[in-house]
Design an enzyme around this catalytic site. Structure first.
Site, mmCIF file in Angstrom:
data_model
loop_
_atom_site.group_PDB
_atom_site.id
_atom_site.type_symbol
_atom_site.label_atom_id
_atom_site.label_comp_id
_atom_site.label_asym_id
_atom_site.label_seq_id
_atom_site.Cartn_x
_atom_site.Cartn_y
_atom_site.Cartn_z
ATOM 1 N N GLU A 169 0.821 -1.212 0.000
ATOM 2 C CA GLU A 169 0.000 0.000 0.000
ATOM 3 C C GLU A 169 0.855 1.262 0.000
ATOM 4 O O GLU A 169 1.930 1.284 0.584
ATOM 5 C CB GLU A 169 -0.870 0.022 1.264
ATOM 6 C CG GLU A 169 -1.899 -1.070 1.295
ATOM 7 C CD GLU A 169 -2.607 -1.185 2.650
ATOM 8 O OE1 GLU A 169 -2.837 -0.152 3.297
ATOM 9 O OE2 GLU A 169 -2.916 -2.318 3.033
ATOM 10 N N CYS A 199 3.229 8.273 1.391
ATOM 11 C CA CYS A 199 3.666 7.339 2.419
ATOM 12 C C CYS A 199 3.899 6.009 1.699
ATOM 13 O O CYS A 199 2.986 5.475 1.067
ATOM 14 C CB CYS A 199 2.563 7.214 3.466
ATOM 15 S SG CYS A 199 2.878 5.925 4.678
ATOM 16 N N CYS A 252 5.469 -7.517 7.719
ATOM 17 C CA CYS A 252 6.436 -7.005 8.693
ATOM 18 C C CYS A 252 6.645 -8.086 9.756
ATOM 19 O O CYS A 252 5.723 -8.822 10.088
ATOM 20 C CB CYS A 252 5.880 -5.742 9.347
ATOM 21 S SG CYS A 252 7.016 -4.973 10.524
ATOM 22 N N CYS A 261 4.316 -5.642 16.377
ATOM 23 C CA CYS A 261 3.632 -4.666 17.244
ATOM 24 C C CYS A 261 2.160 -5.065 17.378
ATOM 25 O O CYS A 261 1.490 -5.377 16.392
ATOM 26 C CB CYS A 261 3.752 -3.248 16.680
ATOM 27 S SG CYS A 261 5.461 -2.682 16.565
ATOM 28 N N CYS A 316 -0.788 -3.288 15.274
ATOM 29 C CA CYS A 316 -0.556 -2.974 13.863
ATOM 30 C C CYS A 316 -1.050 -4.065 12.918
ATOM 31 O O CYS A 316 -0.783 -5.249 13.129
ATOM 32 C CB CYS A 316 0.939 -2.738 13.655
ATOM 33 S SG CYS A 316 1.354 -2.310 11.963
ATOM 34 N N CYS A 346 -1.834 2.323 6.889
ATOM 35 C CA CYS A 346 -1.382 1.215 6.052
ATOM 36 C C CYS A 346 -1.565 -0.158 6.684
ATOM 37 O O CYS A 346 -1.579 -0.308 7.884
ATOM 38 C CB CYS A 346 0.066 1.427 5.680
ATOM 39 S SG CYS A 346 0.175 2.361 4.177
HETATM 40 N N1 SAH Z 1 7.802 0.042 11.051
HETATM 41 C C1 SAH Z 1 7.845 1.466 11.092
HETATM 42 C C2 SAH Z 1 6.987 2.161 10.053
HETATM 43 C C3 SAH Z 1 5.633 1.603 9.762
HETATM 44 S S1 SAH Z 1 4.311 1.882 10.879
HETATM 45 C C4 SAH Z 1 7.510 1.963 12.483
HETATM 46 O O1 SAH Z 1 7.208 1.153 13.335
HETATM 47 O O2 SAH Z 1 7.615 3.144 12.728
HETATM 48 C C5 SAH Z 1 3.975 3.587 10.801
HETATM 49 C C6 SAH Z 1 3.414 4.153 12.096
HETATM 50 O O3 SAH Z 1 2.043 3.719 12.287
HETATM 51 C C7 SAH Z 1 4.171 3.680 13.320
HETATM 52 O O4 SAH Z 1 4.332 4.746 14.221
HETATM 53 C C8 SAH Z 1 3.242 2.624 13.884
HETATM 54 O O5 SAH Z 1 3.510 2.364 15.223
HETATM 55 C C9 SAH Z 1 1.889 3.243 13.611
HETATM 56 N N2 SAH Z 1 0.745 2.329 13.647
HETATM 57 C C10 SAH Z 1 0.675 1.040 13.286
HETATM 58 N N3 SAH Z 1 -0.548 0.532 13.478
HETATM 59 C C11 SAH Z 1 -1.297 1.542 13.955
HETATM 60 C C12 SAH Z 1 -2.660 1.650 14.359
HETATM 61 N N4 SAH Z 1 -3.501 0.613 14.310
HETATM 62 N N5 SAH Z 1 -3.086 2.851 14.816
HETATM 63 C C13 SAH Z 1 -2.252 3.914 14.879
HETATM 64 N N6 SAH Z 1 -0.964 3.872 14.500
HETATM 65 C C14 SAH Z 1 -0.486 2.701 14.065
#
Ligand code: SAH
Length: 356
Positions: free
Chosen positions: A94, A107, A114, A118, A121, A345
């Protein structure tokens, strides 16, 4: 598309394209014809100033591929465009194009899936399938410009994947995207978001890319952070903030911190106060004259069906921000662009996979 054994032309720098031409008994100026054209989205095989026999030789050795648009959602609220792109092997990633007064920002994704795990996510639910090549990261920008007709001036590496877990390809991508003969987006217009791979932040500080770092912090104590971000078990908050300070010292580039507010997990006023003390004491020690510019982006978590987390309410978010501000830390609540198209994303790719 069968690309095994063939050279990926869009991943090459001009000097590497010259070497390829020389190895094909072609004049090296062909590189100066091909490189800028590819960055405008024109295939070398469609160039009229290159002859048939050259194209045949090139076809035996190399390929050119741009991601193709599989799905496209446009926000009726703010014009944000979300793309689901298909790559040469059928995998999807995406990208999101956001329109701001100061220009268009894309973006982009850095991996298919990944492996960081987390808990909140969507991108990590099915694990990592593979890394993206430099051309696949660049290709998202070129394909989005071609499809939308919009010039893109800023790039955030905040899509699917952990960019620092695909380090060599990301470095090559940065060399390509900032090349003056290519799409030439300045490093000050590029930011990279990471969940905190400390060894790679240290490596990045030694490279000459003055990009902005964005740190996904999301908690103010190790226990809470380890529970939602497994990476914290390897590199804790203290080691992460030390790497941030060193990055700032080496590059002079400001660092922003992302803090996703999850109801009942990390959004209490005590967590805000602890975050402020933590950032102030680790990044702005009293005996040093430099003043580290600290900016925290607060993002109410985007609910993902599989995670079960819910977003903090507005009162909790405002209170959290006010506590940070009172202690000298700039805090903004992230304006949600594309709220009607699920623009964060990971979710579109998952929805598409579940359908198939
Ligand atoms: N792996 C990298 C970049 C991708 S995620 C990172 O961790 O920074 C991009 C951002 O979106 C990160 O800050 C991540 O923690 C956040 N993110 C992921 N899932 C999310 C969600 N469900 N709600 C809000 N932010 C989210």
């Amino acid at each position: 598309m069968n690309t095994t054994e063939k050279t990926d032309l869009l991943s090459l720098l001009p000097s590497e394209l010259e070497e390829l031409m020389i190895s094909m008994d072609e004049p090296k100026y062909r590189a100066t014809q091909i490189f800028p054209a590819m960055h405008k989205g024109i295939s070398p095989f469609d160039l009229t100033n290159i002859g048939k026999s050259t194209k045949q030789k090139l076809d035996e050795r190399a390929f050119f591929f741009l991601p193709t648009v599989k799905r496209k959602l446009i926000s009726a609220i703010d014009g944000t465009i979300k793309y689901l792109f298909t790559l040469h092997d059928g995998n999807c990633v995406e990208s999101v194009v956001m329109k701001y007064k100061h220009g268009n920002t894309i973006c982009i994704s850095s991996q298919v899936g990944c492996r960081m795990g987390c808990a909140f996510c969507a991108s990590t639910i099915g694990g990592k399938i593979r890394d993206l090549s430099p051309s696949e990261m660049l290709g998202q920008i070129i394909a989005a410009e071609l499809d939308s007709g919009e010039k893109i001036s800023n790039v955030v590496m905040m899509g699917i994947g952990e960019p620092l877990d695909n380090y060599a390809n990301v470095i090559k991508f940065l060399k390509l995207v900032g090349h003056e003969k290519g799409i030439n987006i300045g490093y000050r217009h590029i930011s990279l978001s990471t969940c905190g791979l400390v060894n790679r932040i240290d490596d990045l500080a030694k490279e000459s890319f003055p990009i902005t770092l964005s740190i996904s912090l999301h908690a103010s104590d190790d226990e809470t952070r380890s529970a939602i971000m497994p990476v914290n078990k390897k590199w804790n908050i203290e080691s992460l903030l030390t790497a941030c300070r060193n990055y700032y010292k080496a590059t002079g580039r400001r660092i922003s911190f992302e803090y996703t507010l999850i109801s009942g997990k990390n959004d209490a006023p005590e967590a805000a106060a602890r975050l402020a003390s933590l950032l102030n004491s680790s990044l702005r020690p009293k005996n040093e004259s430099e003043s580290f510019p600290i900016h925290v982006n607060l993002i109410p978590v985007n609910p993902v069906t599989e995670t079960g987390f819910s977003a903090s309410d507005k009162a909790a978010v405002d209170k959290f921000a006010a506590i940070l501000e009172k202690r000298g830390i700039r805090a903004t609540v992230r304006r949600r662009l594309g709220a009607d198209i699920n623009a964060s994303c990971g979710q579109l790719r998952r929805a598409e996979e579940n359908i198939q």
